[in-house]
Design an enzyme around this catalytic site. Structure first.
Site, PDB file in Angstrom:
ATOM      1  N   ASP A  66       0.830  -1.205   0.000  1.00  0.00           N
ATOM      2  CA  ASP A  66       0.000   0.000   0.000  1.00  0.00           C
ATOM      3  C   ASP A  66       0.866   1.257   0.000  1.00  0.00           C
ATOM      4  O   ASP A  66       2.096   1.181   0.100  1.00  0.00           O
ATOM      5  CB  ASP A  66      -0.967  -0.017   1.198  1.00  0.00           C
ATOM      6  CG  ASP A  66      -0.306  -0.448   2.511  1.00  0.00           C
ATOM      7  OD1 ASP A  66       0.933  -0.436   2.596  1.00  0.00           O
ATOM      8  OD2 ASP A  66      -1.041  -0.794   3.458  1.00  0.00           O
ATOM      9  N   ASN A 134      -7.736  -2.241  14.242  1.00  0.00           N
ATOM     10  CA  ASN A 134      -9.165  -2.413  13.902  1.00  0.00           C
ATOM     11  C   ASN A 134      -9.361  -3.581  12.937  1.00  0.00           C
ATOM     12  O   ASN A 134     -10.412  -3.711  12.325  1.00  0.00           O
ATOM     13  CB  ASN A 134      -9.736  -1.115  13.304  1.00  0.00           C
ATOM     14  CG  ASN A 134      -9.108  -0.778  11.957  1.00  0.00           C
ATOM     15  OD1 ASN A 134      -8.187  -1.447  11.500  1.00  0.00           O
ATOM     16  ND2 ASN A 134      -9.594   0.271  11.313  1.00  0.00           N
ATOM     17  N   HIS A 136      -7.597  -4.128  10.175  1.00  0.00           N
ATOM     18  CA  HIS A 136      -7.340  -3.886   8.757  1.00  0.00           C
ATOM     19  C   HIS A 136      -6.147  -4.697   8.264  1.00  0.00           C
ATOM     20  O   HIS A 136      -5.251  -5.065   9.017  1.00  0.00           O
ATOM     21  CB  HIS A 136      -7.223  -2.390   8.418  1.00  0.00           C
ATOM     22  CG  HIS A 136      -6.000  -1.692   8.894  1.00  0.00           C
ATOM     23  ND1 HIS A 136      -6.053  -0.544   9.653  1.00  0.00           N
ATOM     24  CD2 HIS A 136      -4.685  -1.934   8.704  1.00  0.00           C
ATOM     25  CE1 HIS A 136      -4.822  -0.122   9.898  1.00  0.00           C
ATOM     26  NE2 HIS A 136      -3.976  -0.956   9.336  1.00  0.00           N
ATOM     27  N   GLU A 141      -9.812  -1.423   5.111  1.00  0.00           N
ATOM     28  CA  GLU A 141     -10.467  -1.126   6.373  1.00  0.00           C
ATOM     29  C   GLU A 141     -11.706  -2.005   6.555  1.00  0.00           C
ATOM     30  O   GLU A 141     -12.167  -2.639   5.593  1.00  0.00           O
ATOM     31  CB  GLU A 141     -10.881   0.350   6.399  1.00  0.00           C
ATOM     32  CG  GLU A 141      -9.718   1.337   6.280  1.00  0.00           C
ATOM     33  CD  GLU A 141      -8.913   1.481   7.572  1.00  0.00           C
ATOM     34  OE1 GLU A 141      -8.980   0.595   8.442  1.00  0.00           O
ATOM     35  OE2 GLU A 141      -8.211   2.504   7.703  1.00  0.00           O
TER      36      GLU A 141
HETATM   37  C1  GLP Z   1      -0.522   0.138   8.559  1.00  0.00           C
HETATM   38  C2  GLP Z   1      -0.241  -0.610   7.245  1.00  0.00           C
HETATM   39  C3  GLP Z   1      -0.434  -2.090   7.389  1.00  0.00           C
HETATM   40  C4  GLP Z   1       0.201  -2.520   8.708  1.00  0.00           C
HETATM   41  C5  GLP Z   1      -0.610  -1.985   9.846  1.00  0.00           C
HETATM   42  C6  GLP Z   1      -0.012  -2.254  11.210  1.00  0.00           C
HETATM   43  O1  GLP Z   1      -1.512   1.070   8.464  1.00  0.00           O
HETATM   44  N1  GLP Z   1      -0.982  -0.139   6.121  1.00  0.00           N
HETATM   45  O2  GLP Z   1       0.118  -2.766   6.280  1.00  0.00           O
HETATM   46  O3  GLP Z   1       0.201  -3.920   8.789  1.00  0.00           O
HETATM   47  O4  GLP Z   1      -0.909  -0.616   9.687  1.00  0.00           O
HETATM   48  O5  GLP Z   1       1.057  -1.416  11.472  1.00  0.00           O
HETATM   49  P1  GLP Z   1       2.044  -1.647  12.705  1.00  0.00           P
HETATM   50  O6  GLP Z   1       2.871  -2.823  12.336  1.00  0.00           O
HETATM   51  O7  GLP Z   1       2.853  -0.394  12.778  1.00  0.00           O
HETATM   52  O8  GLP Z   1       1.206  -1.891  13.889  1.00  0.00           O
END
Ligand code: GLP
Length: 244
Positions: A66, A134, A136, A141
């Site tokens: 992403d 949440n 995702h 989302e």
């Molecule tokens: C982000 C990314 C995801 C990631 C998630 C968790 O928004 N788009 O690909 O897995 O949130 O992030 P973190 O590993 O910092 O908790």
């Protein structure tokens, strides 16, 4: 399969071992890299393994999950910059072997269509994913369709807030992103889901222990035939059935 580990470091080791196995079987593998805090230990470990000559990345390719709308690769808060710093440079993956989403594309829908076509052509061998608090998956989302493809999405307020530490202020955190869809992600040959820390325990339980439901996008991973979850005890604390 769930690999329950005692520490984030051990989790990084386990995941690095899985990725190395894919690379040894297919040196020209395409690996999908997640961003965020969770995979950083894994990326350090992959870089160490490469430095010590244990894994050869010279024929491998990389794709991203992403990107924020509006942020080009030169922007320090872009996922492209993160991947360059933590993955592509340390692993020596050249620019022509890394296909990343362009958040600064003038035609975002065309960029998403280009990316989806490239993913279908390449076929991703192993996709590393994290999980949002949440539920995702990438930037899919709650409510995202499980057959969704790469597209432009609106970010949930809690996702924008969770990403504040890297983007510094809510105003500077884009409200939209480009993301591989859940349908795109599920096409990868192997999925490696990483979850560390108590903050992920609710999302992980919803993803793995509850009925598959678009309310928890990450529950789609239950549909994948080759899924490995690497979680520490804090993240796995609310799993009822599979671990304890
Ligand atoms: C982000 C990314 C995801 C990631 C998630 C968790 O928004 N788009 O690909 O897995 O949130 O992030 P973190 O590993 O910092 O908790």
């Amino acid at each position: 399969m769930i690999e329950l580990v005692d520490s984030v470091d051990t989790g990084a080791d386990r995941a690095a071992h899985l990725i190395a196995r894919v690379l040894r079987a297919a040196p020209d593998a395409t690996v999908g890299f997640a961003t965020g805090a969770t995979p950083l230990g894994l990326y350090r470990r992959l870089a160490d393994d490469r430095r010590q000559g244990r894994v050869d990345w010279s024929c491998a390719s990389a794709v991203a999950l992403d990107e924020y709308v509006g942020l080009g690769p030169q922007h320090p808060d872009s996922f492209a910059a993160y991947l360059a710093q933590h993955v592509l440079d340390p692993l020596g993956i050249a620019a022509d072997r890394a296909d990343l989403l362009r958040g600064d594309a003038t035609d975002l829908d065309a960029e998403c269509a280009r990316y989806e076509a490239a993913l279908a052509r390449t076929s991703v061998d192993v996709q590393i994913v994290g999980i949002g608090r949440n539920g995702h998956l990438a930037f899919n989302e709650p409510g995202s369709p499980f057959d969704g493809l790469t597209r432009v999405v609106e970010l949930a307020p809690e996702t924008r807030a969770a990403n504040l530490p890297s983007l510094r202020s809510l105003e500077k955190t884009p409200a939209r992103a480009l993301t591989q869809g859940i349908g795109s992600i599920l096409r990868a040959r192997h999925l490696v889901l990483l979850a560390f820390g108590a903050a992920k325990s609710g999302a992980l339980a919803a993803a793995l222990d509850s009925p598959i439901d678009t309310a928890c996008p990450a529950s789609a991973v239950q549909l994948h035939p080759s899924l490995t979850v690497v979680a520490d005890r804090a993240a796995a604390a609310r799993l009822r059935t599979r671990v304890r």
